[in-house]
Scaffold this active site. Structure first.
Site, PDB file in Angstrom:
ATOM      1  N   SER A   1       0.829  -1.207   0.000  1.00 63.17           N
ATOM      2  CA  SER A   1       0.000   0.000   0.000  1.00 63.17           C
ATOM      3  C   SER A   1       0.865   1.259   0.000  1.00 63.17           C
ATOM      4  O   SER A   1       0.672   2.176  -0.817  1.00 63.17           O
ATOM      5  CB  SER A   1      -0.929   0.016   1.216  1.00 63.17           C
ATOM      6  OG  SER A   1      -1.861  -1.026   1.166  1.00 63.17           O
TER       7      SER A   1
ATOM      8  N   ARG B   1       0.134   8.580   5.105  1.00 65.58           N
ATOM      9  CA  ARG B   1      -0.908   8.039   5.990  1.00 65.58           C
ATOM     10  C   ARG B   1      -2.269   8.669   5.701  1.00 65.58           C
ATOM     11  O   ARG B   1      -3.302   7.993   5.772  1.00 65.58           O
ATOM     12  CB  ARG B   1      -0.516   8.273   7.451  1.00 65.58           C
ATOM     13  CG  ARG B   1       0.636   7.444   7.933  1.00 65.58           C
ATOM     14  CD  ARG B   1       0.195   6.033   8.226  1.00 65.58           C
ATOM     15  NE  ARG B   1       1.311   5.197   8.661  1.00 65.58           N
ATOM     16  CZ  ARG B   1       1.182   3.980   9.168  1.00 65.58           C
ATOM     17  NH1 ARG B   1      -0.026   3.458   9.310  1.00 65.58           N
ATOM     18  NH2 ARG B   1       2.234   3.275   9.511  1.00 65.58           N
TER      19      ARG B   1
ATOM     20  N   HIS C   1      -3.486   7.034   2.605  1.00 64.61           N
ATOM     21  CA  HIS C   1      -3.855   5.651   2.923  1.00 64.61           C
ATOM     22  C   HIS C   1      -5.240   5.587   3.567  1.00 64.61           C
ATOM     23  O   HIS C   1      -5.993   4.627   3.357  1.00 64.61           O
ATOM     24  CB  HIS C   1      -2.804   5.044   3.852  1.00 64.61           C
ATOM     25  CG  HIS C   1      -3.005   3.606   4.156  1.00 64.61           C
ATOM     26  ND1 HIS C   1      -3.489   3.159   5.367  1.00 64.61           N
ATOM     27  CD2 HIS C   1      -2.796   2.498   3.404  1.00 64.61           C
ATOM     28  CE1 HIS C   1      -3.557   1.836   5.349  1.00 64.61           C
ATOM     29  NE2 HIS C   1      -3.142   1.407   4.182  1.00 64.61           N
TER      30      HIS C   1
END
Length: 208
Positions: free
Chosen positions: A15, A38, A41
């Site tokens: 990812s 992040r 994500h």
């Protein structure tokens, strides 16, 4: 059933590798690039990267505040729930939205419950970490308090989402006229998961 990756570590690695390969992170500092990864994500949208804005010292200021056990003021329960407690240093997670006095206070102030909830932060703002992931009116009212001379938090993470006020409130924050380090995501997109992800990234960095 099609084959799929089952190993959680492999999922994370792939990812983050995909995000770094596809997202334009060039405009962000090295420490903010980790935070941006992040945030991306959390929503699955690599195209938000160019719209992330942050002051130069915000990661350092949030790290210091976390170590100092500063309270974390959240605009919604969803923000509090998405913050990973094991990365914290005993920091209190504060949500005032459901305080019993909020409905009457919102009526008195002629504003939303979310903005009225920020009014209850006055005595806790100094050196706190503010995380706003839902309500544009919460960010607007926070900026109004700062303009009126309220104590300054250590930093603001603000990614309110929506079609009314979200873009405008974050644009106001990004003018950087309030003397408070910040992380934000310009435009209509945002949400509690993105705001919490930004804090989680910084907290994880000093917890490991």
């Amino acid at each position: 059933m099609i084959p799929y990756i089952r190993d959680p570590d492999a999922i994370y690695l792939e990812s983050f590798a995909t995000i770094r390969a596809e997202a334009d992170l060039a405009g962000l500092s090295a420490d903010m690039q980790d935070v941006a990864v992040r945030m991306i994500h959390a929503c699955g949208m690599v195209d938000i990267a160019p719209h992330i804005r942050a002051t130069d010292d915000v990661v350092e200021r949030i790290e210091f505040a976390l170590v100092e056990k500063a309270p974390i003021l959240c605009d919604a329960e969803a923000v509090r729930a998405a913050i990973i407690r094991k990365y914290l240093r005993g920091n209190e997670l504060v949500v005032t939205l459901n305080d019993p006095q909020i409905p009457a206070l919102a009526k008195e102030l002629g504003t939303t419950r979310s903005a009225a909830a920020v009014e209850l932060w006055r005595d806790r703002l100094k050196d706190a970490i503010v995380v706003i992931g839902n309500a544009p009116t919460a960010l607007f009212h926070l900026l109004e308090l700062l303009d009126a001379g309220a104590a300054k938090p250590a930093a603001i993470i603000a990614t309110p989402v929506g079609f009314v006020g979200a873009e405008e409130s974050k644009a106001e924050l990004s003018l950087d006229t309030h003397g408070v380090p910040f992380i934000t995501l310009l435009g209509r997109r945002g949400g509690s998961a993105i705001a919490a992800a930004a804090l989680n990234a910084i907290a994880k960095g000093i917890a490991t």
